[in-house]
Design a protein around this motif. Structure first.
Motif, mmCIF file in Angstrom:
data_model
loop_
_atom_site.group_PDB
_atom_site.id
_atom_site.type_symbol
_atom_site.label_atom_id
_atom_site.label_comp_id
_atom_site.label_asym_id
_atom_site.label_seq_id
_atom_site.Cartn_x
_atom_site.Cartn_y
_atom_site.Cartn_z
ATOM 1 N N ASN A 24 0.854 -1.188 0.000
ATOM 2 C CA ASN A 24 0.000 0.000 0.000
ATOM 3 C C ASN A 24 0.891 1.239 0.000
ATOM 4 O OD1 ASN A 24 -1.970 1.889 0.246
ATOM 5 N ND2 ASN A 24 -2.682 1.259 2.259
ATOM 6 N N VAL A 25 1.069 1.858 -1.146
ATOM 7 C CA VAL A 25 2.007 2.970 -1.292
ATOM 8 C C VAL A 25 1.596 4.187 -0.479
ATOM 9 C CG1 VAL A 25 2.982 4.610 -2.940
ATOM 10 C CG2 VAL A 25 2.804 2.225 -3.539
ATOM 11 N N ASN A 26 0.329 4.474 -0.409
ATOM 12 C CA ASN A 26 -0.122 5.711 0.231
ATOM 13 C C ASN A 26 0.300 5.811 1.686
ATOM 14 O OD1 ASN A 26 -1.340 6.505 -2.137
ATOM 15 N ND2 ASN A 26 -3.283 5.553 -1.621
ATOM 16 N N LYS A 43 1.978 5.466 -7.353
ATOM 17 C CA LYS A 43 0.778 4.972 -6.684
ATOM 18 C C LYS A 43 0.147 3.839 -7.489
ATOM 19 C CE LYS A 43 -0.506 9.267 -4.419
ATOM 20 N NZ LYS A 43 -1.527 10.306 -4.286
ATOM 21 N N HIS A 46 2.618 0.697 -7.319
ATOM 22 C CA HIS A 46 2.955 0.342 -5.937
ATOM 23 C C HIS A 46 4.444 0.091 -5.725
ATOM 24 C CE1 HIS A 46 -1.221 -0.008 -4.566
ATOM 25 N NE2 HIS A 46 -1.453 -0.424 -5.808
#
Length: 113
Positions: A24-26, A43, A46
């Motif tokens: 989960n990049v965020n 985003k 990833h």
């Protein structure tokens, strides 16, 4: 002289880039800032690119692999590129000679007509 040799002469710390694939990049990208400089993150795909000191790169990669939010860590192939100034200058001069020869041939053809 290559760029890497010039940097070594200047006593600048060698850096390398790690490609870190995340779940989960965020949320997870912010957790990795303490390991190095994040220069890019995607985003959509990833992953992020993390610059770290070359001397500590292997140790940092092994630490990153232990985190549950990290899928995979790869070393970038940027260091394998040959950026020798003499080689680049030779390629440019070869291209200039080829272009000049083609230009001379078209000029001769124009005079014949």
């Amino acid at each position: 002289m290559s760029i890497n040799q010039e940097l070594a002469d200047q006593e600048i710390a060698s850096r390398t880039s790690l490609i870190v694939y995340l779940r989960n990049v965020n949320d997870d990208q912010f957790k990795l800032r303490r390991f190095g400089d994040i220069v890019y993150f995607s985003k959509k795909l990833h992953y992020l690119i993390l610059y770290v000191n070359q001397a500590e790169a292997e140790e940092t990669a092994s630490k990153l692999r232990t985190f549950s939010f990290v899928k995979k860590v790869e070393f970038s192939q940027n260091d394998a590129l040959d950026l020798d100034n003499q080689k680049i200058e030779q390629q440019i001069s070869d291209m200039a000679k080829e272009a000049e020869e083609k230009l001379n041939q078209t000029d001769k053809e124009d005079w014949i007509k």
